[in-house]
Design a protein around this motif. Structure first.
Motif, PDB file in Angstrom:
ATOM      1  N   ASN A  18       0.828  -1.214   0.000  1.00  0.00           N
ATOM      2  CA  ASN A  18       0.000   0.000   0.000  1.00  0.00           C
ATOM      3  C   ASN A  18       0.861   1.262   0.000  1.00  0.00           C
ATOM      4  N   GLU A  19       0.222   2.403  -0.176  1.00  0.00           N
ATOM      5  CA  GLU A  19       0.948   3.670  -0.297  1.00  0.00           C
ATOM      6  C   GLU A  19       1.719   4.017   0.970  1.00  0.00           C
ATOM      7  N   GLN A  20       1.216   3.568   2.115  1.00  0.00           N
ATOM      8  CA  GLN A  20       1.879   3.855   3.387  1.00  0.00           C
ATOM      9  C   GLN A  20       3.025   2.881   3.674  1.00  0.00           C
ATOM     10  N   LEU A  21       3.220   1.912   2.785  1.00  0.00           N
ATOM     11  CA  LEU A  21       4.280   0.907   2.908  1.00  0.00           C
ATOM     12  C   LEU A  21       4.154   0.113   4.204  1.00  0.00           C
ATOM     13  N   SER A  22       2.924  -0.118   4.635  1.00  0.00           N
ATOM     14  CA  SER A  22       2.690  -0.807   5.902  1.00  0.00           C
ATOM     15  C   SER A  22       1.865  -2.080   5.753  1.00  0.00           C
ATOM     16  N   THR A  23       1.120  -2.196   4.667  1.00  0.00           N
ATOM     17  CA  THR A  23       0.210  -3.327   4.473  1.00  0.00           C
ATOM     18  C   THR A  23       0.400  -3.920   3.086  1.00  0.00           C
ATOM     19  N   ILE A  60      -8.885  -3.825  -7.652  1.00  0.00           N
ATOM     20  CA  ILE A  60      -8.727  -4.416  -6.322  1.00  0.00           C
ATOM     21  C   ILE A  60      -8.336  -3.350  -5.310  1.00  0.00           C
ATOM     22  N   ASP A  61      -7.388  -2.517  -5.688  1.00  0.00           N
ATOM     23  CA  ASP A  61      -6.930  -1.456  -4.791  1.00  0.00           C
ATOM     24  C   ASP A  61      -8.065  -0.484  -4.453  1.00  0.00           C
ATOM     25  N   ARG A  62      -8.910  -0.182  -5.440  1.00  0.00           N
ATOM     26  CA  ARG A  62     -10.024   0.745  -5.219  1.00  0.00           C
ATOM     27  C   ARG A  62     -11.039   0.176  -4.236  1.00  0.00           C
TER      28      ARG A  62
END
Length: 299
Positions: A18-23, A60-62
């Motif tokens: 994800n964009e936050q690089l956490s998930t 999927i991301d949406r």
């Protein structure tokens, strides 16, 4: 989109960070849950052959929520090399930074034409994998932080102005080298292809995330000491030239990997040389691509 290969509960899967690089989103499980379809292949190298992949992943991301059945915290996944076993040898560009060519010899060593060698697919390991010291085989193991290009479309005789159209994305590669074997055998293959001598990852950043791959900062640290700093603007042969030259009479295919060369600051370039030792930690950071970290060990 940042694509990766992950391992969770002994199952390997294709994921997107994800964009936050956490998930990490498990694409196959998310597709089934959100779209009711089953089109995402089992491996990332197969995904590169799927022209509709990006549209599916965007959908999927949406639709994704933080559903634990297909979304995993980063620390619960073992990140592997994005392409754990390439179908071919990794293409590697030699002496593509003038200062590196000079540190390895002299200004006379700056190449006029593209210098190319390869690394065996069996050399690939992922982030946090152990770079084998190979005691008894080499005493001059060295690091080389590099930008790697991942091809996404089949092509031959690719024009320079169209070269980036054939790129899927970019990742980080450590071209670990046994300098004594490289010198002894008068060619690069053995010295470049020892097991665990090609760390790669942590993910492939889709090319849409990288505005200009010929303008990226690169830094390599060994035990927190900065050894290499460079920018891909210093390439002697830019990425377009590299792709065009390799493909002039040779077909490039989805999943092919091209390591684009390393800047000055390798261990052999120091006086005296500073080769890798057991326990050394190498961290390579490239702008937009994260950090690739590996430790040197004896097994």
């Amino acid at each position: 989109m940042r694509f990766l290969t992950g391992l969770k509960d002994n199952r390997s899967f294709v994921g997107v960070l994800n964009e936050q690089l956490s998930t990490i989103i498990d694409l196959q499980l998310a597709e089934k849950a959100l779209l009711g379809t089953n089109t995402i292949p089992d491996t990332l190298i197969e995904c590169l052959n799927q022209e509709i992949l990006l549209d599916t992943v965007k959908e999927i991301d949406r639709l994704t929520t933080n559903d634990s059945s297909y979304c995993y915290p980063l620390d619960e996944v073992q990140i592997q090399a994005p392409i754990p076993r390439p179908a071919k040898n990794i293409f590697c560009v030699g002496k593509n930074y003038a200062e590196h060519a000079i540190e390895m010899g002299s200004e006379a060593d700056i190449p006029e034409h593209l210098m190319l060698f390869t690394k065996a697919p069996t050399s690939v390991i992922g982030p946090n994998g152990t770079i084998l010291l190979h005691e008894g085989v080499t005493s001059q193991l060295d690091y080389e932080g590099e930008l790697a290009v991942v091809i996404g479309k089949k092509g031959r005789a690719i024009k320079k102005e169209e070269a980036l159209d054939y790129v899927f994305g970019y990742t980080i590669l450590n071209d670990v080298t046994a300098r004594d074997l490289q010198s002894r055998h008068k060619q690069f293959f053995i010295g470049k292809s020892l097991d665990a001598s090609c760390p790669m990852g942590p993910f492939i950043a889709h090319k849409s995330l990288i505005a200009n791959p010929n303008q990226l900062n690169l830094q390599t640290k060994v035990n927190d000491e900065i050894r290499q700093t460079g920018n891909t603007s210093q390439f002697i042969f830019d990425i377009e030239t590299v792709i065009s030259t390799i493909s002039a009479g040779m077909t490039l295919e989805p999943g092919d990997i091209i390591a684009t060369g390393t800047p000055a600051g390798v261990g052999k370039g120091f006086k005296p040389p500073r080769f890798l030792k057991n326990g050394d930690v190498i961290e390579i950071t490239i702008e937009g691509l994260g950090t690739l970290t590996n430790k040197v060990g004896v097994n």
